[in-house]
Scaffold this motif. Sequence first.
Motif, mmCIF file in Angstrom:
data_model
loop_
_atom_site.group_PDB
_atom_site.id
_atom_site.type_symbol
_atom_site.label_atom_id
_atom_site.label_comp_id
_atom_site.label_asym_id
_atom_site.label_seq_id
_atom_site.Cartn_x
_atom_site.Cartn_y
_atom_site.Cartn_z
ATOM 1 N N LYS A 210 0.814 -1.222 0.000
ATOM 2 C CA LYS A 210 0.000 0.000 0.000
ATOM 3 C C LYS A 210 0.848 1.273 0.000
ATOM 4 O O LYS A 210 0.301 2.382 0.007
ATOM 5 C CB LYS A 210 -0.916 0.007 1.227
ATOM 6 N N ARG A 211 2.184 1.152 0.011
ATOM 7 C CA ARG A 211 3.041 2.343 0.055
ATOM 8 C C ARG A 211 2.772 3.295 -1.101
ATOM 9 O O ARG A 211 2.975 4.501 -0.981
ATOM 10 C CB ARG A 211 4.527 1.947 0.042
ATOM 11 N N HIS A 212 2.304 2.778 -2.214
ATOM 12 C CA HIS A 212 2.077 3.636 -3.376
ATOM 13 C C HIS A 212 1.007 4.687 -3.103
ATOM 14 O O HIS A 212 0.936 5.697 -3.811
ATOM 15 C CB HIS A 212 1.667 2.792 -4.582
ATOM 16 N N LEU A 213 0.181 4.467 -2.075
ATOM 17 C CA LEU A 213 -0.864 5.446 -1.769
ATOM 18 C C LEU A 213 -0.270 6.793 -1.358
ATOM 19 O O LEU A 213 -0.940 7.822 -1.453
ATOM 20 C CB LEU A 213 -1.772 4.929 -0.644
ATOM 21 N N ALA A 214 0.978 6.779 -0.890
ATOM 22 C CA ALA A 214 1.613 8.028 -0.454
ATOM 23 C C ALA A 214 2.419 8.704 -1.555
ATOM 24 O O ALA A 214 2.866 9.841 -1.376
ATOM 25 C CB ALA A 214 2.521 7.754 0.748
ATOM 26 N N ASP A 215 2.603 8.033 -2.690
ATOM 27 C CA ASP A 215 3.531 8.549 -3.697
ATOM 28 C C ASP A 215 3.184 9.930 -4.221
ATOM 29 O O ASP A 215 4.057 10.774 -4.424
ATOM 30 C CB ASP A 215 3.621 7.565 -4.879
ATOM 31 N N SER A 216 1.904 10.198 -4.448
ATOM 32 C CA SER A 216 1.517 11.474 -5.054
ATOM 33 C C SER A 216 1.088 12.521 -4.037
ATOM 34 O O SER A 216 0.619 13.594 -4.419
ATOM 35 C CB SER A 216 0.364 11.244 -6.040
ATOM 36 N N LEU A 217 1.258 12.230 -2.762
ATOM 37 C CA LEU A 217 0.834 13.184 -1.728
ATOM 38 C C LEU A 217 1.851 14.317 -1.601
ATOM 39 O O LEU A 217 3.045 14.128 -1.842
ATOM 40 C CB LEU A 217 0.672 12.468 -0.387
ATOM 41 N N PRO A 218 1.419 15.492 -1.172
ATOM 42 C CA PRO A 218 2.331 16.646 -1.088
ATOM 43 C C PRO A 218 3.186 16.620 0.169
ATOM 44 O O PRO A 218 2.767 16.111 1.211
ATOM 45 C CB PRO A 218 1.368 17.839 -1.058
ATOM 46 N N ASP A 219 4.408 17.188 0.061
ATOM 47 C CA ASP A 219 5.267 17.400 1.229
ATOM 48 C C ASP A 219 4.870 18.718 1.879
ATOM 49 O O ASP A 219 5.648 19.673 1.931
ATOM 50 C CB ASP A 219 6.746 17.433 0.809
ATOM 51 N N SER A 220 3.650 18.778 2.385
ATOM 52 C CA SER A 220 3.071 20.013 2.897
ATOM 53 C C SER A 220 2.295 19.719 4.169
ATOM 54 O O SER A 220 1.884 18.585 4.405
ATOM 55 C CB SER A 220 2.126 20.638 1.858
ATOM 56 N N PRO A 221 2.060 20.734 4.987
ATOM 57 C CA PRO A 221 1.250 20.515 6.193
ATOM 58 C C PRO A 221 -0.221 20.421 5.855
ATOM 59 O O PRO A 221 -0.684 20.977 4.851
ATOM 60 C CB PRO A 221 1.539 21.775 7.023
ATOM 61 N N GLY A 222 -0.966 19.709 6.672
ATOM 62 C CA GLY A 222 -2.400 19.632 6.424
ATOM 63 C C GLY A 222 -3.012 18.384 7.005
ATOM 64 O O GLY A 222 -2.511 17.793 7.960
ATOM 65 N N VAL A 223 -4.112 17.959 6.394
ATOM 66 C CA VAL A 223 -4.911 16.834 6.862
ATOM 67 C C VAL A 223 -4.897 15.746 5.793
ATOM 68 O O VAL A 223 -4.838 16.049 4.599
ATOM 69 C CB VAL A 223 -6.361 17.283 7.145
ATOM 70 N N ASN A 241 3.882 17.277 7.522
ATOM 71 C CA ASN A 241 4.305 16.771 6.215
ATOM 72 C C ASN A 241 3.423 15.571 5.882
ATOM 73 O O ASN A 241 3.605 14.476 6.411
ATOM 74 C CB ASN A 241 5.782 16.364 6.234
ATOM 75 N N ILE A 242 2.439 15.792 5.016
ATOM 76 C CA ILE A 242 1.425 14.772 4.761
ATOM 77 C C ILE A 242 2.051 13.497 4.192
ATOM 78 O O ILE A 242 1.762 12.386 4.659
ATOM 79 C CB ILE A 242 0.351 15.319 3.800
ATOM 80 N N ARG A 243 2.917 13.632 3.188
ATOM 81 C CA ARG A 243 3.445 12.438 2.516
ATOM 82 C C ARG A 243 4.295 11.588 3.474
ATOM 83 O O ARG A 243 4.149 10.362 3.533
ATOM 84 C CB ARG A 243 4.276 12.828 1.295
ATOM 85 N N THR A 244 5.174 12.250 4.246
ATOM 86 C CA THR A 244 6.022 11.511 5.175
ATOM 87 C C THR A 244 5.189 10.808 6.233
ATOM 88 O O THR A 244 5.451 9.650 6.586
ATOM 89 C CB THR A 244 7.025 12.463 5.841
ATOM 90 N N ARG A 245 4.170 11.490 6.747
ATOM 91 C CA ARG A 245 3.337 10.885 7.790
ATOM 92 C C ARG A 245 2.552 9.694 7.246
ATOM 93 O O ARG A 245 2.471 8.641 7.892
ATOM 94 C CB ARG A 245 2.369 11.918 8.359
ATOM 95 N N VAL A 246 1.973 9.831 6.058
ATOM 96 C CA VAL A 246 1.190 8.727 5.496
ATOM 97 C C VAL A 246 2.092 7.534 5.213
ATOM 98 O O VAL A 246 1.707 6.383 5.434
ATOM 99 C CB VAL A 246 0.438 9.187 4.240
ATOM 100 N N ARG A 247 3.315 7.791 4.738
ATOM 101 C CA ARG A 247 4.240 6.692 4.486
ATOM 102 C C ARG A 247 4.512 5.874 5.746
ATOM 103 O O ARG A 247 4.721 4.657 5.683
ATOM 104 C CB ARG A 247 5.568 7.234 3.956
ATOM 105 N N SER A 248 4.524 6.545 6.896
ATOM 106 C CA SER A 248 4.850 5.845 8.136
ATOM 107 C C SER A 248 3.831 4.767 8.476
ATOM 108 O O SER A 248 4.131 3.848 9.229
ATOM 109 C CB SER A 248 4.954 6.848 9.291
ATOM 110 N N TYR A 249 2.616 4.861 7.924
ATOM 111 C CA TYR A 249 1.605 3.844 8.198
ATOM 112 C C TYR A 249 1.942 2.515 7.518
ATOM 113 O O TYR A 249 1.367 1.483 7.868
ATOM 114 C CB TYR A 249 0.227 4.314 7.723
ATOM 115 N N PHE A 250 2.856 2.526 6.555
ATOM 116 C CA PHE A 250 3.207 1.321 5.823
ATOM 117 C C PHE A 250 4.556 0.774 6.264
ATOM 118 O O PHE A 250 5.193 0.019 5.534
ATOM 119 C CB PHE A 250 3.229 1.610 4.319
#
Length: 573
Positions: A210-223, A241-250
């Motif tokens: 599921k790591r690919h779900l984070a690939d197109s996310l922005p390196d920006s603050p938010g939800v 940092n949305i992309r880094t945080r989402v990646r951590s779930y995988f």
Amino acid sequence: MRMIQGTLEDLGTPLSDVTFVVVDLETTGGSPQECGITEFGAVKVRGGEVLGEFQTFVNPGHPIPAFISVLTGITDSMVRDAPRVEAALTAFLEFAAGSVLVAHNAGFDVSFLKAAARRANLSWPNHPVLDTVHLARQLVTRDEAPNHRLSSLAVLFGATTTPDHRALHDARATVDVLHGLIERVGNLGVHSLEELKDYSARVPAATRRKRHLADSLPDSPGVYVFKDGQGRALYVGTSVNIRTRVRSYFTASEGRRRMAEMVRIAETVTPIVCPTALEAEVRELRLIAAHKPRYNRRSRNPEKALWLKLTIEPFPRLSIVKAVIGDGARYAGPFASRSAAEAAVAAIHEVVPLRQCLERLSPTRPRSACALADMGRCGAPCVGRQTVEEYAVVSAQVADLLTGDSRQVMARLRERMATLSEQERFEDARTVRDRTLSLVRGAARAQRMDPLARTAELVAARRHPLAGGWEIVVVRHGRLAGSSISPRGADPMPYVEAARATAEVVLAPDAPASAATPEETDKILRWLEQPGVRIVDIVGQWTCPVGGAGAARAELEALTQSAADAIGFAHSA
């Protein structure tokens, strides 16, 4: 919109900036407790470039078994004049200082290094360790190589040195294998040391896919919002940092079982970029309240908050209600649970002879008295023993407590607790203390929210800690109506006016309830109370009562914590 750059901690350490020391040992056997090291070989690399090499024979202090000499080519005569392990290990640790240790089957080599350190009375520096065998098992299939031995991987990745059970040669071959593996994980979106460590940890394949779900996310603050295949929200979170945080779930860093289940169900992740951290926190609360994602455990039901009300009638009483209405009554809260609200009611009834019956009483139609009148806990207005005016003196004490002057009632509660303690009724004193704490927490919360709820508009700003410029926040009736950021060095006032012009229109609520959920208003208040926040403009008055419940709450919370610490100390003793 100006984006906020994440901190280095959020972004991680780029692999190109990491110093790796690839090490290989030759030994007299397989047990670090019984066998010794005969040779060190190590190569220091960073950014794909070799920075240095380290090699030394070691005198193990005992003969090398014949089959080991046949395997490695190292004989007793070759190590007879070599340094002992204490000197060799000291030199190696100096060479490897500040690096990430890499080895093929790292558990073997590191166990020998640690055992040698213990025998030499040297402290082990706890280097981060990367095992190329473990990483290769996740990246190299059986179709590519028959196994994950160093010799097989060296052929696959075209190593310039052939491994031959000599320490430096094997370390050089492992360097080429490491670079080949790093290139592969780079194609999978792994670019930092933290991501590489997580990737090499034991993560289920279903999660890693599921790591690919984070690939197109922005390196920006938010939800960010995890959603299932039907577009339903599963989980809402916030990050700088949305992309880094989402990646951590995988990765292995996410150890919560329910989050692993959520990731298996998730099909998409929706990012919502926010100009300020406060806006991100508020949007998270609003999305959780609106969608009630099943994997969020907090903030899902803000509508269930309860209020304590002093009713408007000839003989007022306390009532627990679900909402504030504009009837001129006094309110405290909101309370997170009914039990907390009931405890607050009990605290007031402990020292104020307010009636507790539920019926609406008439000054002209007396009725029979209840047991509380006989106990002296009520002035019995129900049978005409108190006039409306006499009862008003009693109810005014509660009204003062709820609206901003807690001193009279708090003095009585302190006296009550002291009396119970003197009588050695410590459990009863603790009960009164806990009820009083619920009361002052609810009263203090209403007294903090009320001024902001009545303020038509408040504009505040603070310096952004990373990006420079100013964070600008527009609050209307306790609700975040808008936010933005002015660039570093720019005049912030045009951005202030733009934020005000585009801010949400908010209707006045029935104070002390604000136009937002209590949690949102609490977050706004905490932001406003931070050091460095400046009030740019205000339409209304934002004040707190001098004799309010906030001071009493702080006093009781400190007392409760001291008691808890004392109990913990007694238990530990």
